[in-house]
Design an enzyme around this catalytic site. Structure first.
Site, PDB file in Angstrom:
ATOM      1  N   CYS A  40      22.613   3.068  70.483  1.00 22.26           N
ATOM      2  CA  CYS A  40      23.153   2.069  69.568  1.00 22.26           C
ATOM      3  C   CYS A  40      22.398   0.814  69.222  1.00 22.26           C
ATOM      4  CB  CYS A  40      24.398   1.561  70.237  1.00 22.26           C
ATOM      5  SG  CYS A  40      25.257   0.343  69.307  1.00 22.26           S
ATOM      6  N   HIS A  53      31.051   7.373  65.404  1.00 26.07           N
ATOM      7  CA  HIS A  53      30.342   5.989  65.884  1.00 26.07           C
ATOM      8  C   HIS A  53      30.408   4.484  65.344  1.00 26.07           C
ATOM      9  CE1 HIS A  53      26.782   4.394  68.443  1.00 26.07           C
ATOM     10  NE2 HIS A  53      27.000   3.479  67.515  1.00 26.07           N
ATOM     11  N   GLU A  54      30.456   4.846  63.987  1.00 24.96           N
ATOM     12  CA  GLU A  54      30.329   3.504  62.970  1.00 24.96           C
ATOM     13  C   GLU A  54      31.914   3.116  63.066  1.00 24.96           C
ATOM     14  OE1 GLU A  54      26.782   4.080  63.028  1.00 24.96           O
ATOM     15  OE2 GLU A  54      27.793   2.429  62.797  1.00 24.96           O
ATOM     16  N   HIS A  65      32.748   1.071  65.646  1.00 30.39           N
ATOM     17  CA  HIS A  65      32.466  -0.325  65.742  1.00 30.39           C
ATOM     18  C   HIS A  65      33.372  -1.143  65.078  1.00 30.39           C
ATOM     19  CE1 HIS A  65      28.577  -0.227  67.788  1.00 30.39           C
ATOM     20  NE2 HIS A  65      27.975   0.471  66.906  1.00 30.39           N
TER      21      HIS A  65
HETATM   22  O1  K2U Z   1      25.845   2.066  64.937  1.00 27.56           O
HETATM   23  C1  K2U Z   1      24.711   2.116  65.229  1.00 27.56           C
HETATM   24  O2  K2U Z   1      24.262   1.515  66.459  1.00 27.56           O
HETATM   25  C2  K2U Z   1      23.724   3.098  64.819  1.00 27.56           C
HETATM   26  C3  K2U Z   1      23.469   4.307  65.632  1.00 27.56           C
HETATM   27  C4  K2U Z   1      24.393   5.339  64.945  1.00 27.56           C
HETATM   28  C5  K2U Z   1      24.516   6.896  66.000  1.00 27.56           C
HETATM   29  C6  K2U Z   1      24.029   6.621  67.186  1.00 27.56           C
HETATM   30  C7  K2U Z   1      24.290   7.927  67.921  1.00 27.56           C
HETATM   31  C8  K2U Z   1      24.783   9.071  66.979  1.00 27.56           C
HETATM   32  C9  K2U Z   1      24.649   8.826  65.567  1.00 27.56           C
HETATM   33  C10 K2U Z   1      24.997   7.903  65.065  1.00 27.56           C
HETATM   34  C11 K2U Z   1      22.033   4.486  65.362  1.00 27.56           C
HETATM   35  O3  K2U Z   1      21.841   5.348  64.517  1.00 27.56           O
HETATM   36  S1  K2U Z   1      21.174   5.256  66.912  1.00 27.56           S
HETATM   37  C12 K2U Z   1      19.834   5.739  66.431  1.00 27.56           C
HETATM   38  C13 K2U Z   1      19.716   7.214  65.894  1.00 27.56           C
HETATM   39  C14 K2U Z   1      18.635   7.373  64.962  1.00 27.56           C
HETATM   40  C15 K2U Z   1      18.781   8.551  64.379  1.00 27.56           C
HETATM   41  C16 K2U Z   1      19.637   9.786  65.029  1.00 27.56           C
HETATM   42  C17 K2U Z   1      20.564   9.395  65.905  1.00 27.56           C
HETATM   43  C18 K2U Z   1      20.503   8.008  66.196  1.00 27.56           C
HETATM   44 NI    NI Z   2      26.126   1.573  67.552  1.00 18.45          NI
END
Ligand code: K2U
Ligand code: NI
Length: 183
Positions: A110, A153-154, A157
């Site tokens: 995250c 995931h979003e 949040h």
């Molecule tokens: O919301 C966030 O913090 C963004 C995350 C979202 C995410 C985390 C895990 C799995 C899917 C989405 C960031 O994208 S974490 C970095 C990342 C980059 C590429 C692929 C997966 C995760």
């Molecule tokens: Ni996140």
């Protein structure tokens, strides 16, 4: 442009809040959502991410930049570098989801959590989401695979839920019976 300095970190109360519906899609809201999408695009550009120390991300929710607004951006490219998932969603709602679950074998990270937290995060395998676009149109997304994981995931949040809340403290690497890994 947004940088990591704009991203609030774990412990900030905004990350534990159920954020407010966007009542009016005004110019400021559109600009904020576009800046979130721009962060994701920049963070996946090797030069820009290096130059501005941007952690790569494929999704970003408004509370992560301190905004009490129910909106999120998703941007992920395919192996040829073409946009595969490219969404800016306002007031997204889960309409339905599968019983079956999936998870990323390597766990999740995250942008708001600096340290690595190990363990698998069970997600619904398929979800249907309704939302408004920056043009005020209503859309419906049927997501599976990686997009379903990013979306959940979003969406978490927006409800003050962090990915590690889903990790089983006793069996962090034990998937549920109805869960298949996302290859
Ligand atoms: O919301 C966030 O913090 C963004 C995350 C979202 C995410 C985390 C895990 C799995 C899917 C989405 C960031 O994208 S974490 C970095 C990342 C980059 C590429 C692929 C997966 C995760
Ligand atoms: Ni996140």
């Amino acid at each position: 442009m947004l940088t990591m300095e704009n991203i609030v970190r774990d412990g900030h109360p905004m990350l534990r809040k159920k954020v407010s519906e966007v009542a009016e899609i005004d110019a400021q809201t559109i600009a904020e959502l576009k800046s979130m999408r721009e962060y994701l695009i920049n963070s996946q550009d090797p030069e820009l991410s290096e130059k501005y120390s941007l952690r790569p991300g494929v999704g970003l929710a408004a509370p992560q930049i301190g905004l009490d607004k129910r909106m999120l951006a998703i941007y992920a490219e395919d192996e040829d570098g073409n946009p595969e998932y490219d969404y800016m969603l306002i007031n997204p709602k889960v309409i339905s989801h599968s019983v079956n679950e999936t998870y990323l074998p390597g766990g999740e990270g995250c942008l708001s959590v600096d340290e690595e937290i190990e363990g698998i995060v069970q997600r619904k395998k398929r979800i249907r989401v309704s939302a408004e676009t920056i043009d005020g149109d209503k859309i419906e997304i049927k997501a599976k695979g990686f997009l379903a994981v990013i979306l959940q995931h979003e969406l978490d949040h927006l409800n003050g839920v962090m990915f590690y809340d889903h990790i089983d403290k006793n069996e962090p690497f034990e998937p549920h019976d109805n869960a298949q890994p996302l290859e």
